[in-house]
Design a protein around this motif. Sequence first.
Motif, PDB file in Angstrom:
ATOM      1  N   GLU A  92       6.224 -14.123  -4.259  1.00 37.00           N
ATOM      2  CA  GLU A  92       6.041 -13.668  -5.645  1.00 37.00           C
ATOM      3  C   GLU A  92       5.672 -12.186  -5.688  1.00 37.00           C
ATOM      4  O   GLU A  92       6.200 -11.422  -6.509  1.00 37.00           O
ATOM      5  CB  GLU A  92       4.956 -14.505  -6.335  1.00 37.00           C
ATOM      6  N   ARG A  93       4.740 -11.772  -4.820  1.00 41.45           N
ATOM      7  CA  ARG A  93       4.309 -10.372  -4.833  1.00 41.45           C
ATOM      8  C   ARG A  93       5.424  -9.432  -4.388  1.00 41.45           C
ATOM      9  O   ARG A  93       5.605  -8.349  -4.948  1.00 41.45           O
ATOM     10  CB  ARG A  93       3.096 -10.176  -3.918  1.00 41.45           C
ATOM     11  N   VAL A  94       6.175  -9.819  -3.368  1.00 45.37           N
ATOM     12  CA  VAL A  94       7.171  -8.913  -2.794  1.00 45.37           C
ATOM     13  C   VAL A  94       8.493  -8.953  -3.555  1.00 45.37           C
ATOM     14  O   VAL A  94       9.109  -7.912  -3.815  1.00 45.37           O
ATOM     15  CB  VAL A  94       7.398  -9.249  -1.308  1.00 45.37           C
ATOM     16  N   LEU A  95       8.954 -10.172  -3.933  1.00 42.60           N
ATOM     17  CA  LEU A  95      10.263 -10.312  -4.576  1.00 42.60           C
ATOM     18  C   LEU A  95      10.180 -10.674  -6.058  1.00 42.60           C
ATOM     19  O   LEU A  95      11.190 -10.618  -6.756  1.00 42.60           O
ATOM     20  CB  LEU A  95      11.082 -11.389  -3.855  1.00 42.60           C
ATOM     21  N   GLY A  96       8.990 -11.074  -6.509  1.00 38.24           N
ATOM     22  CA  GLY A  96       8.859 -11.498  -7.899  1.00 38.24           C
ATOM     23  C   GLY A  96       9.406 -12.887  -8.159  1.00 38.24           C
ATOM     24  O   GLY A  96       9.632 -13.264  -9.311  1.00 38.24           O
ATOM     25  N   ASN A  97       9.629 -13.682  -7.116  1.00 41.69           N
ATOM     26  CA  ASN A  97      10.221 -15.010  -7.269  1.00 41.69           C
ATOM     27  C   ASN A  97       9.881 -15.815  -6.021  1.00 41.69           C
ATOM     28  O   ASN A  97       9.986 -15.307  -4.897  1.00 41.69           O
ATOM     29  CB  ASN A  97      11.746 -14.884  -7.402  1.00 41.69           C
ATOM     30  N   ASP A  98       9.473 -17.066  -6.208  1.00 38.86           N
ATOM     31  CA  ASP A  98       9.184 -17.906  -5.019  1.00 38.86           C
ATOM     32  C   ASP A  98      10.358 -18.804  -4.649  1.00 38.86           C
ATOM     33  O   ASP A  98      10.305 -19.555  -3.679  1.00 38.86           O
ATOM     34  CB  ASP A  98       7.918 -18.741  -5.223  1.00 38.86           C
ATOM     35  N   TYR A  99      11.450 -18.755  -5.424  1.00 39.18           N
ATOM     36  CA  TYR A  99      12.696 -19.475  -5.152  1.00 39.18           C
ATOM     37  C   TYR A  99      12.482 -20.981  -4.959  1.00 39.18           C
ATOM     38  O   TYR A  99      13.215 -21.634  -4.223  1.00 39.18           O
ATOM     39  CB  TYR A  99      13.417 -18.879  -3.937  1.00 39.18           C
TER      40      TYR A  99
END
Length: 497
Positions: free
Chosen positions: A241-248
């Motif tokens: 979440e912090r790095v990509l903005g999404n936990d997929y």
Amino acid sequence: MDYEVIVVGGGPVGMMLASELALAGVKVCILERLKETTPYSRALTVHPRTLELFDLRGIKPKFMERGRPVSRGHFAGLETPLDFSVLDSASNYTLIIPQSETEKLLEAWAGSLGVEIRREVEAVSIRQHPDRVNIETEGPGGAAKLSAAYVVGADGGRSLVRKEAGIPFEGTSETFTTVLGDVSLSGLPPMSAISSYSERGLVAILPIDPTTYRVLLGDPARMSVPKEEPVTLEELRSGLERVLGNDYGISKPRWLSRFGNATRQAGRYRKGRIFLAGDAAHIHFPAGGQGMNVGIQDAVNLGWKLAAAIQGRAPDWLLDSYHAERFPVGTALLRNTEVQTLMFELSPRMVELRSLMAGLLRFPDANRMVSEQIAAFNVRYESDAESPSHPLGGQRAAELELKLADGTARRSYELFHNGQFVLLQLDVEEGMPFGELWPGSEHVRVVNASLTKANPDWSGVRAALVRPDGYVAWAVAQSDPAPRDSVARGMSRWMKF
């Protein structure tokens, strides 16, 4: 003695080494503390040179059945991929295959060759003597004592064999850690891949199979966490979440691990009757997926030499050539992984440097140079000064397409399935074959042939001795004024009959 060789450690390196020894008729045993092959897989790739070694032994098809070939690789996760397809090899790709599968395949091969594998047995003490090595073990049956002419430590970075031999493990401790997880990602289309680097962090996502992904995460908020602290699914989720903005849709963790960038190399790979291979000899940040591959290549370099020494076929200098040849390869491995590690620094200046390097890799020559390094195609051993002199000496023997004397077509790698030397005689005139110059040997295969496809490196070669590990020991040019003398000198240099 109980065995001629005891290998401590039953991972891919130990299994490969024991198989090489057994193939040559050596009585060998593996000691492995685990009850069964671990289902977790630090390594996911088998690189081109390792695939060539499997091809030399005739076991590559088994790996192809389990793995997925991919023509691209990476250096430091740069956005420009490495192109293995341009390499001069039938194995011009990396094979995506979990280490657990690689271990199972190698264990099956070792078993078929008669290797004794003692699982749930741990070495606790190793003592070297002038004529043997004694090992004390602990296992389900209690304490036991074993002895062998030689012992090889393939027991990982914390190697007991290395410590008991008193071999220093020099280098640097970890300065940061990253995490990985084998998980499900419901938010990604099947078999998708992601590589992302920014000041927020770095993420690499690689599909293992249609339902499982390997996630590698460098989260600045967590990179100072000690390696020993367990990884949780929540840590991986919040990092994404912090790095990509999404936990997929991350879920169903199969394996979670943390690892650091400690970089160390054994001061020597041989001490008397004790040898080191793989992680016991070198550890590093797992950049480029090279560690297991270089370890397997260590094993193949050592195996035929150790067998020749045990069977009285080795000249006095041969065993020492293991350290002389493989130590520089290990050093080069550490240097290239350190460079890749530096390029994972999360800063504006590194963003610019990575962009520059990615641009350079778009030039075919630069891309090929780095691809050959990761693939281990750039490994060349020092040419032996007392053997016939030729540019091929010490080079990797690329596969040749041959027409044998009886008219049949053969791939040159097929000639090495039994782990022999191959004396290749090309376009030999009537009355000039060299095989009668020494007594027959089951360890040397003499082949008279011609090339069916031109190869510039082999142009003008009259004869060459190719080692069991697929490197050229020496070659004799057609212009040599005394070819029979040169061949006889080369043969007597490399083996006793």
